[in-house]
Design an enzyme around this catalytic site. Structure first.
Site, short mmCIF file in Angstrom:
data_model
loop_
_atom_site.label_atom_id
_atom_site.label_comp_id
_atom_site.label_asym_id
_atom_site.label_seq_id
_atom_site.Cartn_x
_atom_site.Cartn_y
_atom_site.Cartn_z
N HIS A 1 3.39 -16.17 -2.03
CA HIS A 1 4.67 -15.55 -2.26
C HIS A 1 5.46 -15.81 -1.08
CE1 HIS A 1 3.86 -12.36 -5.72
NE2 HIS A 1 3.47 -13.44 -6.09
N TYR B 1 9.42 -3.61 -4.85
CA TYR B 1 9.47 -2.17 -4.07
C TYR B 1 10.66 -1.53 -4.66
CZ TYR B 1 5.58 -3.77 -0.85
OH TYR B 1 4.67 -4.62 -0.62
N PRO C 1 0.08 2.45 2.42
CA PRO C 1 0.01 1.04 2.08
C PRO C 1 1.14 0.49 1.90
CG PRO C 1 -0.59 2.57 0.29
CD PRO C 1 -0.55 3.23 1.52
N LYS D 1 -0.61 -3.39 5.24
CA LYS D 1 -1.10 -3.98 6.56
C LYS D 1 -2.63 -3.45 6.61
CE LYS D 1 2.46 -5.61 8.23
NZ LYS D 1 2.49 -6.62 7.12
N TYR E 1 6.28 -8.04 7.57
CA TYR E 1 5.92 -8.22 6.60
C TYR E 1 4.49 -9.39 6.39
CZ TYR E 1 5.09 -7.35 1.54
OH TYR E 1 4.63 -7.13 0.23
#
Length: 394
Positions: A72, A201, A293, A297, A385
């Site tokens: 991704h 998200y 979560p 990480k 990220y």
């Protein structure tokens, strides 16, 4: 029985450490409380940072990941009627994340462990650590009804938050930092095609939602729920209706639903202990820290701990650099606290907090809008990220 490094825990962090040490010619033994089948039955995260992907390739446990994993180059944030894509590759100079389930990582590492010929003990309920401040610590345990004494140089505690290793450290020798969040994630695993090619998200007035995946045919979805919710009160139909309600309309209309194959509620917390070492014992992964979560990480932080410890031990055994042992905790904690900050930030801007007033909600909306609305803000999100760089050991 003797070995150089005793590894307590055969989850992905313990298995990865074992492979790195084996590759460096450092003998090690793994001791695990549960059975292999139990470990492989646990459903966990599946977003791998670039650093962990590189580690798996370094130890040669990457063939299936590279074949079946999904790269991704970005993810989406949905809020205030907007859908904003964070382009990870463009903002970080080509870095990305890999979608590959933790269960699959663990299976690959188990297979590699078996091929390596290194010794592993499963189904050990009573591992006990001794003489951690001496230069010859030991681990005693029962296996197949027989008492075993394992002598070693060092012990790696890779046995998770509830494991024995952190509990073996005197209370006055470590300090804990913790924040418990007033909500959890209700997660559903289903054999349905993903609603989007990348993760979404979503921030909604009813609470957070996440659209994730494990493969092109298996999805993992989450919705924020209060801590007093019970899994049995959530039918599949209720879950899918609530998820659709929290997603953008165009996304909800494309959502393919189906029977759940796993459903659970996970509470959210932030947790760190300092220091992460006591004598010859080194805490790794969830034994030393927990993150919510939201920032993906948890497993990745464990991998960076593993990288740090394996490189230190490599230099100890091959260059005599015992001075590096005292640096393990400080090196790990620098990266851990940055990941804790990012996970806390993602959680704080995307979730509905029950105590928030209208002012707090406006600040929350503005915080997210500010970061997404500038290249500097997007770059900060993207760099965290994909994973901050591992610190070199010199």
């Amino acid at each position: 029985m003797k070995t150089k490094v005793a590894i307590i825990g055969a989850g992905p962090s313990g298995l990865l450490l074992g492979q790195l040490l084996h590759k460096a010619g450092i003998d090690n033994v793994i001791i695990e409380r549960q059975s292999p089948d139990y470990i492989l039955s646990r459903i966990r995260a599946g977003v791998l940072e670039q650093g962990m992907v590189d580690l798996l390739r370094e130890v040669g446990v990457n063939e299936r990941m590279d074949r079946e994993g999904i790269v991704h180059g970005g993810f989406e944030l949905a809020f205030s009627g907007r859908r904003e894509r964070v382009d990870l590759e463009e903002l970080t100079g080509g870095k990305s994340v890999m979608i590959y389930g933790q269960t699959e990582v663990t299976k690959d590492l188990m297979d590699a462990r078996q091929d390596s010929g290194q010794l592993s003990f499963y189904g050990v309920p009573d591992a006990t650590l001794h003489d951690l401040k001496s230069d010859k610590p030991t681990v005693t345990f029962t296996h197949n009804g027989e008492q075993v004494l394992l002598e070693c140089d060092y012990i790696a505690g890779c046995d998770g938050y509830h494991g024995v290793t952190r509990k073996s450290i005197p209370d006055d020798a470590i300090k804990s930092f913790e924040r418990v969040y007033p909500f959890g994630w209700l997660g559903v695993l289903a054999d349905t095609p993903p609603v989007s090619e990348e993760l979404i998200y979503a921030k909604h007035e009813r609470g957070f939602a996440l659209c994730s995946m494990r493969s092109p045919t298996r999805t993992r979805y989450y919705v924020q729920v209060s801590l007093d919710e019970k899994v049995e009160d959530w039918s599949d139909e209720r879950f899918w209706e609530e998820l659709k309600y929290r997603l953008p309309v165009d996304t909800a209309n494309k959502l393919v639903t189906g029977p759940s194959i796993e459903k659970s509620i996970a509470p959210l917390r932030s947790f760190v202990v300092e220091p992460m070492q006591y004598g010859r014992l080194f805490l790794v992964g969830d034994a030393a820290h927990i993150v919510p979560p939201t920032g993906a990480k948890g497993l990745n932080l464990a991998a960076s701990d593993v990288s740090t410890l394996s490189r230190i031990l490599d230099k100890v055994y091959h260059e005599g650099r015992t001075d590096l042992l005292a640096r393990y905790s400080e090196v790990c904690l620098r990266r851990i606290w940055k990941a804790e900050r990012f996970s806390w930030w993602m959680t704080s801007v995307l979730h509905r907090f029950p105590e928030s007033d209208e002012f707090s909600q406006r600040i929350q909306d503005t915080e997210l809008d500010y970061f997404v609305g500038s290249r500097a803000g997007r770059t900060t999100i993207a760099e965290n990220y994909v994973g901050l760089p591992y610190e070199s050991i010199e």
